[in-house]
Design a protein around this motif. Structure first.
Motif, short mmCIF file in Angstrom:
data_model
loop_
_atom_site.label_atom_id
_atom_site.label_comp_id
_atom_site.label_asym_id
_atom_site.label_seq_id
_atom_site.Cartn_x
_atom_site.Cartn_y
_atom_site.Cartn_z
N ASP A 1 -75.39 -87.46 79.26
CA ASP A 1 -75.81 -86.39 80.17
C ASP A 1 -76.86 -85.55 79.45
OD1 ASP A 1 -75.23 -84.77 82.75
OD2 ASP A 1 -75.11 -83.27 81.17
N LYS A 2 -78.10 -85.68 79.88
CA LYS A 2 -79.20 -85.06 79.15
C LYS A 2 -79.11 -83.53 79.07
CE LYS A 2 -82.81 -88.58 79.49
NZ LYS A 2 -84.20 -88.86 79.89
N PRO A 3 -78.85 -82.81 80.17
CA PRO A 3 -78.77 -81.35 80.06
C PRO A 3 -77.73 -80.87 79.06
CG PRO A 3 -78.99 -82.00 82.36
CD PRO A 3 -78.74 -83.25 81.58
N THR A 4 -76.57 -81.54 79.05
CA THR A 4 -75.52 -81.15 78.12
C THR A 4 -75.90 -81.50 76.69
OG1 THR A 4 -73.81 -81.43 79.82
CG2 THR A 4 -73.07 -81.40 77.53
N ALA A 5 -76.52 -82.66 76.49
CA ALA A 5 -76.96 -83.05 75.15
C ALA A 5 -77.93 -82.01 74.59
CB ALA A 5 -77.62 -84.42 75.19
N ARG A 6 -78.86 -81.56 75.41
CA ARG A 6 -79.84 -80.55 74.97
C ARG A 6 -79.15 -79.24 74.63
NH1 ARG A 6 -83.27 -81.97 80.30
NH2 ARG A 6 -84.07 -84.01 79.64
N LEU A 7 -78.16 -78.86 75.43
CA LEU A 7 -77.45 -77.61 75.18
C LEU A 7 -76.67 -77.68 73.88
CD1 LEU A 7 -76.54 -74.80 76.10
CD2 LEU A 7 -74.69 -75.90 77.39
N ILE A 8 -75.97 -78.77 73.65
CA ILE A 8 -75.20 -78.93 72.40
C ILE A 8 -76.14 -78.87 71.20
CG2 ILE A 8 -73.78 -80.51 71.04
CD1 ILE A 8 -72.67 -81.57 73.74
N PHE A 9 -77.24 -79.60 71.29
CA PHE A 9 -78.24 -79.59 70.21
C PHE A 9 -78.72 -78.16 69.95
CE2 PHE A 9 -82.72 -79.34 69.16
CZ PHE A 9 -82.83 -80.15 68.04
N ALA A 10 -79.08 -77.45 71.02
CA ALA A 10 -79.62 -76.09 70.88
C ALA A 10 -78.59 -75.14 70.28
CB ALA A 10 -80.09 -75.58 72.23
N LYS A 11 -77.34 -75.28 70.67
CA LYS A 11 -76.29 -74.41 70.13
C LYS A 11 -76.09 -74.66 68.64
CE LYS A 11 -73.43 -73.32 74.19
NZ LYS A 11 -72.07 -73.33 74.75
N ILE A 12 -76.12 -75.92 68.24
CA ILE A 12 -75.98 -76.23 66.82
C ILE A 12 -77.18 -75.68 66.04
CG2 ILE A 12 -75.97 -78.11 65.13
CD1 ILE A 12 -74.41 -79.77 67.23
N LEU A 13 -78.37 -75.88 66.58
CA LEU A 13 -79.57 -75.37 65.93
C LEU A 13 -79.51 -73.86 65.77
CD1 LEU A 13 -82.44 -75.70 64.83
CD2 LEU A 13 -83.27 -75.76 67.19
N LEU A 14 -79.12 -73.17 66.83
CA LEU A 14 -79.02 -71.71 66.78
C LEU A 14 -77.99 -71.27 65.74
CD1 LEU A 14 -79.72 -68.91 67.93
CD2 LEU A 14 -77.94 -69.27 69.65
N GLU A 15 -76.83 -71.91 65.75
CA GLU A 15 -75.78 -71.55 64.80
C GLU A 15 -76.24 -71.74 63.36
OE1 GLU A 15 -72.00 -74.00 64.01
OE2 GLU A 15 -71.27 -72.39 65.31
N GLU A 16 -76.96 -72.82 63.10
CA GLU A 16 -77.45 -73.08 61.75
C GLU A 16 -78.53 -72.07 61.34
OE1 GLU A 16 -76.25 -75.34 59.53
OE2 GLU A 16 -74.68 -75.73 61.00
N LEU A 17 -79.42 -71.74 62.26
CA LEU A 17 -80.47 -70.76 61.96
C LEU A 17 -79.89 -69.38 61.65
CD1 LEU A 17 -83.13 -71.70 64.67
CD2 LEU A 17 -83.51 -71.72 62.20
N GLU A 18 -78.85 -69.01 62.39
CA GLU A 18 -78.25 -67.68 62.22
C GLU A 18 -77.59 -67.51 60.85
OE1 GLU A 18 -77.25 -66.37 66.82
OE2 GLU A 18 -75.76 -67.50 65.70
N ILE B 1 -82.37 -78.80 56.45
CA ILE B 1 -82.40 -80.14 57.04
C ILE B 1 -81.22 -80.31 58.00
CG2 ILE B 1 -82.40 -82.62 56.57
CD1 ILE B 1 -83.30 -81.89 53.69
N LEU B 2 -81.55 -80.67 59.24
CA LEU B 2 -80.54 -80.96 60.25
C LEU B 2 -80.88 -82.30 60.88
CD1 LEU B 2 -80.34 -77.49 62.04
CD2 LEU B 2 -78.81 -78.36 60.27
#
Length: 284
Positions: free
Chosen positions: A240-257, A172-173
């Motif tokens: 800033d939408k592009p940065t928000a998406r990038l931060i979200f994706a980085k957190i998601l990737l880190e959690e999945l790993e 859960i995230l």
């Protein structure tokens, strides 16, 4: 990028969080991360041990829809389920407030995205307590019954719900897209100024905007009372939408790993026959 600063691990004040960060080449960086997320989702599906629930909350125009579109576009469509929760239907109101969310949970191997979530039951209903009457709860006889204790009890039950899910293999995230009031104004004006965006506008957006401070109080309470280690909240700067998406994706990737998903291997009997299977196919 220090991802730890976005995670709610202690009592916080939303006013201490930035609503805007700008990362150079955010769109380019996101493309690389999307592929990695896709690969990990495939591995999670093959392993079949975990499912993932991603919760998105934020004020109107905070960018939830476009974030889903841009971050998950490389993930196998059959591996992602998106649910957008609106006003409860007559059938949903005949059940407890968590029922419609429970039946929408992702199975093991899949990612489930809740675009607006079960937290609407302690956010919108707290700002508009008259909505609770539609649930026809036995102990609620007047607005006086909908005090802080009522909503704190609901938050506790949500914590119990998420703890149950986590113990049964659901990762859960939870993400709060932290939009500033000024940026919301700009985005609402854009919807009005661009004919192709007019359909997104509702006069209800302006009515809810007047209740901004009440919503901020409710969000802050939710973040402080329901961010747990097995179901953490992350506060994402959303101006800033592009940065928000990038931060979200980085957190998601880190959690999945963290999970080191491993695809199952063939049973020993079948593994020993691989050469025979290949030979049969080549002979066709």
């Amino acid at each position: 990028m220090n991802l730890a600063k976005y995670k709610v691990t202690s009592q916080i004040k939303l006013s201490d969080f930035f609503t805007k960060e700008v990362e150079d080449d955010a769109k380019k960086a996101l493309k690389k991360i999307r592929k990695k997320i896709s690969d990990l989702q495939n591995a999670m599906y093959a392993e079949g041990k975990y499912g993932m629930l991603i919760c998105l909350q934020g004020m109107d125009t905070s960018g939830k829809d476009s974030l889903i579109r841009e971050v998950f576009k490389d993930v196998n469509a059959s591996g992602v389920e998106v649910h957008s929760f609106k006003v409860p239907t007559a059938l949903e109101l005949k059940h407890d407030f968590m029922w419609r969310h429970y039946i929408a949970l992702p199975p093991k191997g899949k990612m489930g995205i809740f675009n607006r979530t079960h937290y609407e039951n302690v956010l919108v209903t707290r700002v508009h307590p008259n909505y609770i009457y539609a649930e026809n709860i036995p102990e609620v006889n007047s607005l006086d019954d909908l005090d802080d204790a009522f909503y704190h009890d609901r938050m506790k039950r949500i914590n119990d719900f998420e703890n149950h899910l986590a113990k049964n293999g659901t990762i859960i995230l939870k993400f709060y897209l932290n939009l500033s009031k000024d940026e919301q104004k700009n985005r609402l004006l854009r919807r009005l100024n661009l004919p192709e965006k007019n359909w997104k506008f509702s006069d209800g957006d302006l009515k809810e905007r007047k209740l901004w401070d009440k919503y901020m109080f409710c969000y802050e309470e939710v973040l402080n009372k329901t961010s747990k280690e097995n179901a953490p909240w992350f506060v994402i700067p959303a101006d800033d939408k592009p940065t928000a998406r990038l931060i979200f994706a980085k957190i998601l990737l880190e959690e999945l790993e963290k999970y080191n998903f491993v695809a199952p291997t063939l049973a020993p009997k079948l593994l020993a026959q691989i050469d025979d299977f290949k030979a049969q196919l080549h002979k066709e």
